[in-house]
Scaffold this active site. Structure first.
Site, short mmCIF file in Angstrom:
data_model
loop_
_atom_site.label_atom_id
_atom_site.label_comp_id
_atom_site.label_asym_id
_atom_site.label_seq_id
_atom_site.Cartn_x
_atom_site.Cartn_y
_atom_site.Cartn_z
N TYR A 147 0.87 -1.18 0.00
CA TYR A 147 0.00 0.00 0.00
C TYR A 147 0.90 1.22 0.00
CZ TYR A 147 -3.36 3.44 1.90
OH TYR A 147 -4.15 4.53 2.11
N ASP A 242 9.43 2.77 -0.67
CA ASP A 242 8.44 3.44 0.18
C ASP A 242 8.77 3.03 1.61
OD1 ASP A 242 6.30 4.13 1.74
OD2 ASP A 242 4.77 3.37 0.38
N LYS A 270 5.27 9.27 8.68
CA LYS A 270 5.13 8.74 10.04
C LYS A 270 6.18 9.28 11.02
CE LYS A 270 2.59 4.71 8.37
NZ LYS A 270 1.18 4.89 8.67
N1 HOZ Z 1 -0.54 3.24 6.35
C1 HOZ Z 1 -1.46 3.03 7.43
C2 HOZ Z 1 -2.15 1.73 7.19
N2 HOZ Z 1 -1.22 0.70 7.18
C3 HOZ Z 1 -2.33 4.21 7.58
C4 HOZ Z 1 -3.46 4.00 8.44
C5 HOZ Z 1 -4.70 4.36 7.76
O1 HOZ Z 1 -4.91 3.93 6.61
O2 HOZ Z 1 -5.46 5.07 8.38
#
Ligand code: HOZ
Length: 431
Positions: A147, A242, A270
């Site tokens: 993702y 990423d 983050k």
């Molecule tokens: N990248 C995070 C999910 N693994 C973000 C959390 C979200 O999508 O709120």
């Protein structure tokens, strides 16, 4: 054990659902994949998070990764108060941006030039635009279950929430965008090689989470990242790591330092925002000099380089750069791994616990997990039960089998012991 009272959370969720899609501002928060109602949070301190009903939880979500020092770290809070008094946004350059960029470049020398943005989504979206502008090619490769935020064209076979809710390719993404996104299984170098042999000269970049944190926690097979590096160099494909999740997590220098691979571009988020909204993308000078106003590739942001976000990032990285900090963080993470594996063994339940530095996950399976297909075959319903029972025992985990958990410097041995006890009891109850 008496059930925890979640009355206020339930009431607030009802209200929120009237105003906000699914009652949440990011889908995976809704608990849809694990059942039950989301907890509405009042406050957090150190390793603990407190809901509006006054319940305390040991927190391994840590705002999905940023709170590596623990919540409300006094040093960060003090610096933020001071910064807020000077002004919360100027829409103009500040010395803070240079300070944070210098600290980031020191830890990630591959990011020769970088730009601050407001989220990981912005970072990956902008890095891909830069790679396309640099190479003059349109196609990109991503891996199933990785993702990279929710930009159009990246929501193709994405992990995290998209996988949790079974929407591998989101409606609303024009077919023409998705057409340029080629997907491959993670950890399969042969498949990557074949695709490059077929169409390598049309591919602008390959983007990946070097440790996949959005399908749980999937480690690269030995030689896989090295192989990607070699093949991308051969075809002039920009290799983008990423490291929004793995940055300052897998090690101080992220996955690229841990696995000794130098990508062409890196995306961060983050941790570098210390709990405020930040992302950054950067890499080789020749690519980054294509970005406006140096070059023609446009990318902008009203709040980019925001002084509060820069301050929280700087304070966080200052603390992380102290000697022995990572030794401590890794020791805590190892202790959790040992305790969780031991709890599963004693309870006689089949689980696989994976960890990369201070990120980890538990899969309910007896098979190794190398890619998203493997992760999807694990017992996600059992994970849901595990999750709900852990909450009732005061342990907050990510509400999806496809998300990683995180350790912070604030977690104590007592927290780890309590977590392992809760896990052991829960494993017994559900197996
Ligand atoms: N990248 C995070 C999910 N693994 C973000 C959390 C979200 O999508 O709120």
């Amino acid at each position: 054990m008496p059930k925890l009272n979640h009355k206020k959370s339930k009431e607030l969720f009802k209200k929120a659902k009237r105003l906000i899609p699914g009652g949440v501002n990011s889908p995976v928060r809704a608990f849809s994949a694990v059942g039950g109602n989301p907890l509405f949070i009042d406050s957090a301190k150190g390793s603990k998070i407190y809901d509006v009903d006054g319940n305390e939880y040991i927190d391994y979500v840590l705002s999905w990764g940023p709170m590596i020092l623990g919540h409300s770290h006094p040093g960060v809070v003090k610096a933020l108060k001071k910064a807020a008094e000077k002004g919360t946004s100027f829409g103009a350059p500040t010395p803070l941006e240079i300070e944070l960029a210098t600290m980031v470049r020191k830890a990630y020398p591959s990011m020769e030039v970088m730009r601050m943005v407001n989220s990981g989504t912005e970072a990956t979206m902008s890095a891909i635009r830069a790679a396309r502008g640099f190479t003059g090619r349109d196609k990109i490769i991503k891996f199933e279950g990785c993702y990279h935020g929710h930009a159009d064209g990246l929501l193709v076979k994405a992990g995290s929430g998209a996988a949790t809710f079974g929407v591998p390719t989101s409606p609303g993404v024009p077919r023409d965008y998705a057409r340029n996104t080629l997907t491959l299984p993670f950890n399969d170098l042969q498949a990557f090689k074949k695709m490059c042999e077929r169409t390598g000269k049309n591919i602008a970049c390959v983007i990946l989470e070097p440790v996949v944190g959005n399908s749980g926690c999937i480690l690269p097979k030995p030689g896989y990242l090295e192989g990607l590096r070699k093949i991308t160099s051969k075809y002039g494909i920009v290799l983008i790591f990423d490291e929004v999740m793995t940055g300052f997590r897998v090690s101080f220098g992220g996955a690229q330092r841990a696995f000794r691979i130098k990508p062409d571009m890196t995306c961060l988020g983050k941790v570098i925002g210390g709990g405020l909204p930040v992302g950054a993308y950067g890499g080789k000078k020749e690519i980054m000099r294509k970005i406006a106003p140096d070059g023609p590739v446009y990318q902008a942001g009203t709040l980019s380089g925001n002084p509060l976000a820069m301050t929280a990032g700087i304070e966080t990285l200052k603390i992380l750069s102290r000697p022995d900090t990572y030794k401590k963080l890794m020791a805590k993470s190892e202790a959790l791994e040992d305790a969780m594996k031991n709890a599963a063994k004693r309870a006689g339940i089949a689980t696989k616990f994976y960890r990369a530095g201070s990120m980890f996950c538990t899969y309910f399976t007896n098979q190794e997990v190398y890619n998203f297909t493997d992760a999807a075959k694990t017992d996600t319903a059992l994970f849901g039960k595990f999750f709900r029972k852990m909450i009732e025992k005061g342990v907050n985990l990510a509400p999806s089998a496809f998300e990683a958990g995180f350790m912070s410097l604030a977690h104590s041995q007592a927290d780890i012991n309590k977590t392992a006890r809760a896990a052991y009891e829960t494993f017994k109850e559900i197996s």
